[in-house]
Design an enzyme around this catalytic site. Structure first.
Site, PDB file in Angstrom:
ATOM      1  N   ARG A   1     -16.004  91.512  82.879  1.00 27.23           N
ATOM      2  CA  ARG A   1     -17.205  90.799  81.962  1.00 27.23           C
ATOM      3  C   ARG A   1     -17.491  89.501  82.565  1.00 27.23           C
ATOM      4  O   ARG A   1     -18.637  89.045  82.089  1.00 27.23           O
ATOM      5  CB  ARG A   1     -16.459  90.606  80.722  1.00 27.23           C
ATOM      6  CG  ARG A   1     -16.101  91.791  79.993  1.00 27.23           C
ATOM      7  CD  ARG A   1     -15.320  91.411  78.443  1.00 27.23           C
ATOM      8  NE  ARG A   1     -15.305  92.525  77.583  1.00 27.23           N
ATOM      9  CZ  ARG A   1     -14.585  92.646  76.725  1.00 27.23           C
ATOM     10  NH1 ARG A   1     -13.900  91.693  76.002  1.00 27.23           N
ATOM     11  NH2 ARG A   1     -14.851  94.004  75.874  1.00 27.23           N
TER      12      ARG A   1
ATOM     13  N   LYS B   1      -7.735  80.438  55.948  1.00 31.35           N
ATOM     14  CA  LYS B   1      -8.677  79.633  55.660  1.00 31.35           C
ATOM     15  C   LYS B   1      -9.889  79.948  54.743  1.00 31.35           C
ATOM     16  O   LYS B   1     -10.652  79.414  54.052  1.00 31.35           O
ATOM     17  CB  LYS B   1      -9.266  78.804  56.464  1.00 31.35           C
ATOM     18  CG  LYS B   1     -10.036  79.781  57.655  1.00 31.35           C
ATOM     19  CD  LYS B   1     -10.350  79.014  59.070  1.00 31.35           C
ATOM     20  CE  LYS B   1     -11.158  77.937  58.928  1.00 31.35           C
ATOM     21  NZ  LYS B   1     -11.606  77.163  60.262  1.00 31.35           N
TER      22      LYS B   1
ATOM     23  N   ALA C   1      -2.847  90.292  64.800  1.00 31.33           N
ATOM     24  CA  ALA C   1      -1.248  89.676  65.047  1.00 31.33           C
ATOM     25  C   ALA C   1      -0.804  89.512  64.108  1.00 31.33           C
ATOM     26  O   ALA C   1       0.428  89.809  63.637  1.00 31.33           O
ATOM     27  CB  ALA C   1      -1.551  88.598  66.176  1.00 31.33           C
TER      28      ALA C   1
ATOM     29  N   GLY D   1     -11.970  99.221  71.271  1.00 28.80           N
ATOM     30  CA  GLY D   1     -10.714  99.982  70.694  1.00 28.80           C
ATOM     31  C   GLY D   1      -9.534  99.371  71.092  1.00 28.80           C
ATOM     32  O   GLY D   1      -9.185  98.119  71.273  1.00 28.80           O
TER      33      GLY D   1
ATOM     34  N   ARG E   1      -9.985  88.479  80.379  1.00 28.57           N
ATOM     35  CA  ARG E   1      -9.325  89.425  79.659  1.00 28.57           C
ATOM     36  C   ARG E   1      -9.915  91.101  79.885  1.00 28.57           C
ATOM     37  O   ARG E   1     -11.123  91.075  79.986  1.00 28.57           O
ATOM     38  CB  ARG E   1      -9.355  89.288  78.201  1.00 28.57           C
ATOM     39  CG  ARG E   1      -8.662  90.382  77.379  1.00 28.57           C
ATOM     40  CD  ARG E   1      -8.555  90.084  76.103  1.00 28.57           C
ATOM     41  NE  ARG E   1      -9.939  90.094  75.277  1.00 28.57           N
ATOM     42  CZ  ARG E   1     -10.653  91.052  74.985  1.00 28.57           C
ATOM     43  NH1 ARG E   1     -10.458  92.439  75.286  1.00 28.57           N
ATOM     44  NH2 ARG E   1     -12.060  90.831  74.338  1.00 28.57           N
TER      45      ARG E   1
ATOM     46  N   GLU F   1     -14.297 101.472  79.368  1.00 30.10           N
ATOM     47  CA  GLU F   1     -14.831 100.200  79.333  1.00 30.10           C
ATOM     48  C   GLU F   1     -14.934  99.693  80.500  1.00 30.10           C
ATOM     49  O   GLU F   1     -14.283  99.936  81.450  1.00 30.10           O
ATOM     50  CB  GLU F   1     -14.592  99.462  78.059  1.00 30.10           C
ATOM     51  CG  GLU F   1     -14.890 100.051  76.736  1.00 30.10           C
ATOM     52  CD  GLU F   1     -14.177  99.161  75.506  1.00 30.10           C
ATOM     53  OE1 GLU F   1     -13.874  97.960  75.736  1.00 30.10           O
ATOM     54  OE2 GLU F   1     -14.005  99.856  74.254  1.00 30.10           O
TER      55      GLU F   1
ATOM     56  N   HIS G   1     -16.515  84.813  73.686  1.00 34.64           N
ATOM     57  CA  HIS G   1     -15.863  85.981  72.983  1.00 34.64           C
ATOM     58  C   HIS G   1     -14.527  85.794  72.864  1.00 34.64           C
ATOM     59  O   HIS G   1     -14.019  85.966  71.924  1.00 34.64           O
ATOM     60  CB  HIS G   1     -16.220  87.180  73.943  1.00 34.64           C
ATOM     61  CG  HIS G   1     -15.715  88.417  73.270  1.00 34.64           C
ATOM     62  ND1 HIS G   1     -16.260  89.182  72.076  1.00 34.64           N
ATOM     63  CD2 HIS G   1     -15.091  89.353  74.073  1.00 34.64           C
ATOM     64  CE1 HIS G   1     -15.593  90.048  71.826  1.00 34.64           C
ATOM     65  NE2 HIS G   1     -14.796  90.480  73.006  1.00 34.64           N
TER      66      HIS G   1
END
Length: 516
Positions: free
Chosen positions: A272, A33, A14, A47, A364, A112, A329
């Site tokens: 997930r 950092k 991003a 991907g 997500r 996926e 995650h």
């Protein structure tokens, strides 16, 4: 005059997307950092999802995202993500990004979990993030001011406007940078947990800074645990991409039984949260869980990064079994933004995993994370490029009375263990109350103290405690099970309507934490 037009805090997909779109029109500084090539994005094996084939549509991508997100998503945010994905990817290709292709020159599409078709494109098999970051760094490195090894301490605010950031260098020097626009792109909160796929430096810094500055946060309770981290010598050793299951791998226990066969219609490619909870419950029963890859031909060629990881940990992929464990995650929540990344504080934007656009809902969809950084990174850059003099403000920071520093903080390993035990894959009211009380014994010391006097190690612990408290209090507020937030004491939500997302504002105690 400000030091820069735009300061971007972070160096992932991003952050670099934003910088790439802003230069040379804007004077941009990137503050990270650690080193420029250290981020979650670099570690991304999966991907990018985009409806680029004749068999696929943006509508289908939208639907899959909402279903995976348990209908908690913001519909407008999801549509922007899905509808703009093809064009943003084509722009990257035109800029020279070489996605994997077959012998005839056609893009290779993978599948996926929770996707209704093959729509995932990769680079280098399982090294998409690394190649993307290298590509963008090549484009921006000599056109931006890239400040490495400086930890952002706090945002500088003037009234309701963000005017810059203070930092701490590794050797202890404190610095102050001002800008007309500041973008938080520091990643999520994976480093708050014992097992995580995240880079060790990802410790909730962005949400903690935003919270201290008074920005609105949302959906902090939704922490996605990836089902398959390599598990070796009692430790999580990095991600085993979901694309492995997309190529046919299945999850089995130490008796050779398939554990997902009767759990979900999509079996091993279920969302997930479902897969992670199944593995977790099996492990609590004493079972060891493996990913059976024996059916995947040329595994080492399809997944060279994973193959190298296995060899470095003394595991022979030729034997066909990879020991796995779920690990933190991705954070679906974060600093609440609108559809162009603007937060509730003027001049402050948030991007990537630090932000909560509402696109991911409660869970997500796989391979939407790099995509979000690309789509919303571009939208933020386009918004900032359109800002002119009317957006400027006084760069005189508010004067704040800081308390003297005298902190007694827990070890990072203790914080991670408490979060895993009580705010992990499953939660309960009793466990949440316990961890909140524990965190608040330290948060009371933190509130109002002068962070500029802390070491970088102390600052990391402060951010971990702050972000952990935000996650735990949000989890206590949500009295249902939905997506990545699973309460043992509440049923799974089964409504078919868009869900109202609670917004967190800065209050000093749990009792005063309200929703709007």
């Amino acid at each position: 005059m400000p030091d820069y037009d735009v300061i971007v805090i972070g160096c992932g997909i991003a952050a670099l997307t934003i910088a790439n779109r802003l230069v040379p029109d804007k004077n941009v500084a990137i503050i990270t950092k650690e080193k420029r090539d250290n981020s979650n994005s670099v570690l991304a094996q999966g991907g990018i999802a985009a409806a680029l084939t004749n068999e696929d549509t943006c509508d289908a991508h939208f639907t899959d995202t909402v279903v995976a997100g348990c209908r908690h998503n913001d519909a407008d945010a999801v549509w922007k993500l899905a509808a703009e994905a093809p064009g943003r990817i084509r722009r990257l290709i035109n800029q020279g990004m070489a996605f994997d292709r077959d012998n005839d020159g056609h893009l290779i599409f993978g599948k996926e979990g929770a996707h209704s078709c093959r729509r995932i494109i990769h680079v280098g098999g399982d090294a998409t993030g690394k190649h993307l970051i290298n590509h963008l760094l090549e484009q921006v490195s000599d056109r931006v001011t890239l400040i490495e090894d400086e930890t952002a301490v706090d945002l500088i605010t003037s009234g309701k406007h963000c005017t810059g950031v203070t930092t701490a260098a590794q050797h202890g020097d404190r610095k102050r940078y001002t800008a007309s626009h500041v973008v938080l792109a520091t990643g999520g909160c994976g480093g708050l947990y014992t097992y995580t796929s995240n880079a060790p430096s990802i410790t909730g810094d962005g949400v903690a800074m935003a919270y201290r500055a008074g920005a609105e946060l949302a959906d902090m309770e939704f922490i996605q645990f990836h089902p398959t981290l390599l598990y070796h010598d009692g430790q999580g050793k990095g991600l085993i991409s979901e694309a492995v299951r997309g190529e046919g791998a299945v999850l089995i226990n130490n008796q050779g039984e398939r554990i997902m066969k009767h759990v979900h219609l999509l079996k091993d490619l279920a969302p997930r949260d479902v897969v992670a909870r199944t593995i977790f419950s099996r492990m609590l029963s004493g079972e060891q869980i493996f990913l059976d890859i024996s059916m995947i031909e040329a595994f080492d060629q399809k997944f060279p990064t994973i193959t190298g990881k296995l060899h470095s940990n003394g595991i022979d992929p030729e034997k066909g079994l990879i020991p796995v464990i779920p690990g933190a995650h991705f954070s679906m929540g974060g600093v609440r933004t609108d559809l162009v990344g603007q937060t509730s504080i003027n001049g402050l934007f948030a991007a990537g995993e630090t932000a909560c656009t509402g696109a991911h809902g409660a869970n997500r969809l796989a391979s939407n994370s790099l995509l979000e950084g690309i789509v919303y990174g571009n939208r933020i850059a386009e918004k900032i490029k359109g800002c002119h003099g009317e957006d400027s403000c006084s760069l005189t920071a508010d004067l704040k009375t800081a308390l003297p520093v005298s902190l007694s903080l827990p070890e990072k390993t203790t914080i991670r263990q408490m979060m895993l035990e009580h705010v992990g894959i499953t939660r309960s009211e009793a466990g949440l109350h316990k961890v909140i009380r524990w965190l608040e014994t330290y948060k009371q010391q933190i509130d109002g103290c002068d962070l500029s006097e802390l070491t970088t190690d102390q600052l990391t612990k402060v951010n971990m405690i702050t972000a952990g408290w935000l996650i735990a209090t949000s989890a206590l507020m949500r009295t249902e099970s939905r997506g990545a937030h699973f309460r043992e004491d509440f049923p799974v939500a089964d409504d078919l309507n868009w869900y109202q997302r609670p917004i967190i504002r800065k209050y000093e105690t749990t009792e005063q934490l309200h929703t709007v």
